[in-house]
Design a protein around this motif. Sequence first.
Motif, PDB file in Angstrom:
ATOM      1  N   ARG A 300       0.846  -1.196   0.000  1.00 41.72           N
ATOM      2  CA  ARG A 300       0.000   0.000   0.000  1.00 41.72           C
ATOM      3  C   ARG A 300       0.878   1.243   0.000  1.00 41.72           C
ATOM      4  NH1 ARG A 300      -5.664  -0.961   2.463  1.00 41.72           N
ATOM      5  NH2 ARG A 300      -5.806  -3.235   2.450  1.00 41.72           N
ATOM      6  N   ALA A 301       0.659   2.095  -1.000  1.00 43.95           N
ATOM      7  CA  ALA A 301       1.489   3.286  -1.150  1.00 43.95           C
ATOM      8  C   ALA A 301       1.298   4.274  -0.011  1.00 43.95           C
ATOM      9  CB  ALA A 301       1.177   3.967  -2.486  1.00 43.95           C
ATOM     10  N   ALA A 302       0.158   4.218   0.663  1.00 43.05           N
ATOM     11  CA  ALA A 302      -0.130   5.184   1.725  1.00 43.05           C
ATOM     12  C   ALA A 302       0.611   4.871   3.020  1.00 43.05           C
ATOM     13  CB  ALA A 302      -1.632   5.225   1.996  1.00 43.05           C
ATOM     14  N   TYR A 303       1.138   3.657   3.166  1.00 43.80           N
ATOM     15  CA  TYR A 303       1.828   3.292   4.398  1.00 43.80           C
ATOM     16  C   TYR A 303       3.255   3.808   4.343  1.00 43.80           C
ATOM     17  CZ  TYR A 303      -2.052   0.113   5.414  1.00 43.80           C
ATOM     18  OH  TYR A 303      -3.294  -0.419   5.654  1.00 43.80           O
ATOM     19  N   THR A 315      14.697   1.318   5.096  1.00 46.05           N
ATOM     20  CA  THR A 315      14.355   0.746   3.799  1.00 46.05           C
ATOM     21  C   THR A 315      12.853   0.514   3.697  1.00 46.05           C
ATOM     22  OG1 THR A 315      16.493  -0.398   3.715  1.00 46.05           O
ATOM     23  CG2 THR A 315      14.750  -1.218   2.266  1.00 46.05           C
ATOM     24  N   VAL A 316      12.317   0.762   2.488  1.00 43.15           N
ATOM     25  CA  VAL A 316      10.960   0.335   2.158  1.00 43.15           C
ATOM     26  C   VAL A 316      11.034  -0.635   0.988  1.00 43.15           C
ATOM     27  CG1 VAL A 316       8.698   1.022   1.268  1.00 43.15           C
ATOM     28  CG2 VAL A 316       9.823   2.414   3.015  1.00 43.15           C
ATOM     29  N   LYS A 317      10.302  -1.750   1.084  1.00 41.95           N
ATOM     30  CA  LYS A 317      10.144  -2.694  -0.013  1.00 41.95           C
ATOM     31  C   LYS A 317       8.664  -2.717  -0.374  1.00 41.95           C
ATOM     32  CE  LYS A 317      14.062  -5.529   1.488  1.00 41.95           C
ATOM     33  NZ  LYS A 317      14.536  -6.876   1.852  1.00 41.95           N
ATOM     34  N   SER A 318       8.367  -2.411  -1.648  1.00 43.63           N
ATOM     35  CA  SER A 318       6.975  -2.197  -2.044  1.00 43.63           C
ATOM     36  C   SER A 318       6.604  -2.993  -3.283  1.00 43.63           C
ATOM     37  CB  SER A 318       6.735  -0.702  -2.299  1.00 43.63           C
ATOM     38  OG  SER A 318       5.406  -0.477  -2.739  1.00 43.63           O
ATOM     39  N   THR A 319       5.384  -3.530  -3.299  1.00 44.21           N
ATOM     40  CA  THR A 319       4.853  -4.211  -4.482  1.00 44.21           C
ATOM     41  C   THR A 319       4.027  -3.272  -5.349  1.00 44.21           C
ATOM     42  OG1 THR A 319       2.861  -4.923  -3.310  1.00 44.21           O
ATOM     43  CG2 THR A 319       4.761  -6.397  -3.235  1.00 44.21           C
ATOM     44  N   VAL A 320       3.901  -1.987  -4.945  1.00 49.51           N
ATOM     45  CA  VAL A 320       3.124  -0.996  -5.695  1.00 49.51           C
ATOM     46  C   VAL A 320       3.977   0.251  -5.890  1.00 49.51           C
ATOM     47  CG1 VAL A 320       0.900  -1.825  -4.807  1.00 49.51           C
ATOM     48  CG2 VAL A 320       2.141  -0.037  -3.556  1.00 49.51           C
ATOM     49  N   THR A 321       3.535   1.149  -6.779  1.00 46.67           N
ATOM     50  CA  THR A 321       4.221   2.429  -6.963  1.00 46.67           C
ATOM     51  C   THR A 321       4.328   3.153  -5.635  1.00 46.67           C
ATOM     52  OG1 THR A 321       3.548   2.651  -9.269  1.00 46.67           O
ATOM     53  CG2 THR A 321       4.038   4.685  -8.068  1.00 46.67           C
ATOM     54  N   ILE A 339       5.706  -0.838 -12.131  1.00 49.88           N
ATOM     55  CA  ILE A 339       5.438   0.152 -11.090  1.00 49.88           C
ATOM     56  C   ILE A 339       6.626   1.097 -10.983  1.00 49.88           C
ATOM     57  CG2 ILE A 339       3.872  -1.320  -9.773  1.00 49.88           C
ATOM     58  CD1 ILE A 339       6.208  -2.003  -7.928  1.00 49.88           C
ATOM     59  N   ASP A 340       6.436   2.201 -10.291  1.00 50.99           N
ATOM     60  CA  ASP A 340       7.472   3.230 -10.213  1.00 50.99           C
ATOM     61  C   ASP A 340       7.883   3.489  -8.777  1.00 50.99           C
ATOM     62  OD1 ASP A 340       7.307   3.588 -12.992  1.00 50.99           O
ATOM     63  OD2 ASP A 340       5.646   5.010 -12.766  1.00 50.99           O
ATOM     64  N   GLY A 341       9.090   4.056  -8.624  1.00 47.32           N
ATOM     65  CA  GLY A 341       9.600   4.437  -7.320  1.00 47.32           C
ATOM     66  C   GLY A 341      10.125   5.855  -7.361  1.00 47.32           C
ATOM     67  N   THR A 342       9.854   6.601  -6.299  1.00 45.45           N
ATOM     68  CA  THR A 342      10.293   7.993  -6.221  1.00 45.45           C
ATOM     69  C   THR A 342      11.014   8.211  -4.898  1.00 45.45           C
ATOM     70  OG1 THR A 342       8.405   8.719  -7.535  1.00 45.45           O
ATOM     71  CG2 THR A 342       9.567  10.404  -6.262  1.00 45.45           C
ATOM     72  N   GLY A 343      12.187   8.842  -4.958  1.00 49.68           N
ATOM     73  CA  GLY A 343      12.952   9.136  -3.762  1.00 49.68           C
ATOM     74  C   GLY A 343      12.662  10.524  -3.238  1.00 49.68           C
TER      75      GLY A 343
END
Length: 357
Positions: A300-303, A315-321, A339-343
Amino acid sequence: MATKTVSGYHDEAIAVNASGNTWRLIENATIVSNDFGFSVAVGASNNRFDIAGHIQAGTGINGLAPRMSVDIRDTGSIYAANGISMQGTGRFVADIDGTIDATQSAVMSLAAINEVTLGASGSLSGVHGLYITGGTSLAARIDGDIDAIQYGVSAAADEATIVVGRQASIEGQYGVYSASLYSEISNQGEINGFIGISATGDDSRIVNGAFGVIRGTQYGIGLTTATGEDFTIVNHGTLASSAAGAAISCGFGDEALRNDGRLLGNVYLNDGNDLLDTRGGTVSGLIYGFNGDDTLVTDRAAYKLLENGGQGTDTVKSTVTYTLSANVERLFLLGGKDIDGTGTALADILHGNAGNN
């Protein structure tokens, strides 16, 4: 081994001075005493008490011998300051299907080895429900009700295994309190308290099953681990706190939290290198890291993992953008989806997955 049958009405304590006997307080039999119901001498070991009647006393069964076992039938009851007091240092076994109503401890033991079963028809009430103050081991199975002012279940044995069944209900300032060096706590029932479960210990574990509910006004689960200790929490059910509290508050150790159920309240990872995996579950509050290298695994991107500067490499590991929050340094995208990742504006490290990122 002989069987001693106690029937009728007795207005004084029954002294147990010999070893290896079974004492049967039959149904409707009654002992009323200002001091003890049964008083077990130091040398009177390996006695078994089969209670189908009623005891009203200062202490229902007072055991000084090294070994003692007690069965409280569904018709049996003890009303006392202390229900069962095992002061011997050997082995204590209790199977409780009746009622123990105490003004202090319903069941208290100093024994090295403790095996306690509270059946579905059994109930304990008092300042403390089940109070194990030392020893090497506790194995407890709770299927009945415990209503305590302070400790519902308190374990200070070296090792503690506590299983709370689906029909069980535990209430207390501390629903379950484990100060054991190693503890394994499994819950499918309902545990309520100022702190639902308070625990410490290395290589210890709490599992809240799919039907399990753990509520705490301050913490659903509160850990007091020391630096370097490992502790695992697995939640398939509901872990809840009030708005001012936390569903989980970790200690100084390295905690691994896995949630595919519901966390109602904030999560405080605190010190140590901690992991929170929320995939398949929900978190209604905020997630706070602290000192140490913390990791959030999420779908969940909101977490967001909330950190201050200088509190480790997080660190965050995510299955969504996903977009990193401030002071979290690394992002790993999981799976094979596009999906995308933004720093952030700082020097973050971003890792893509097998898809187009």
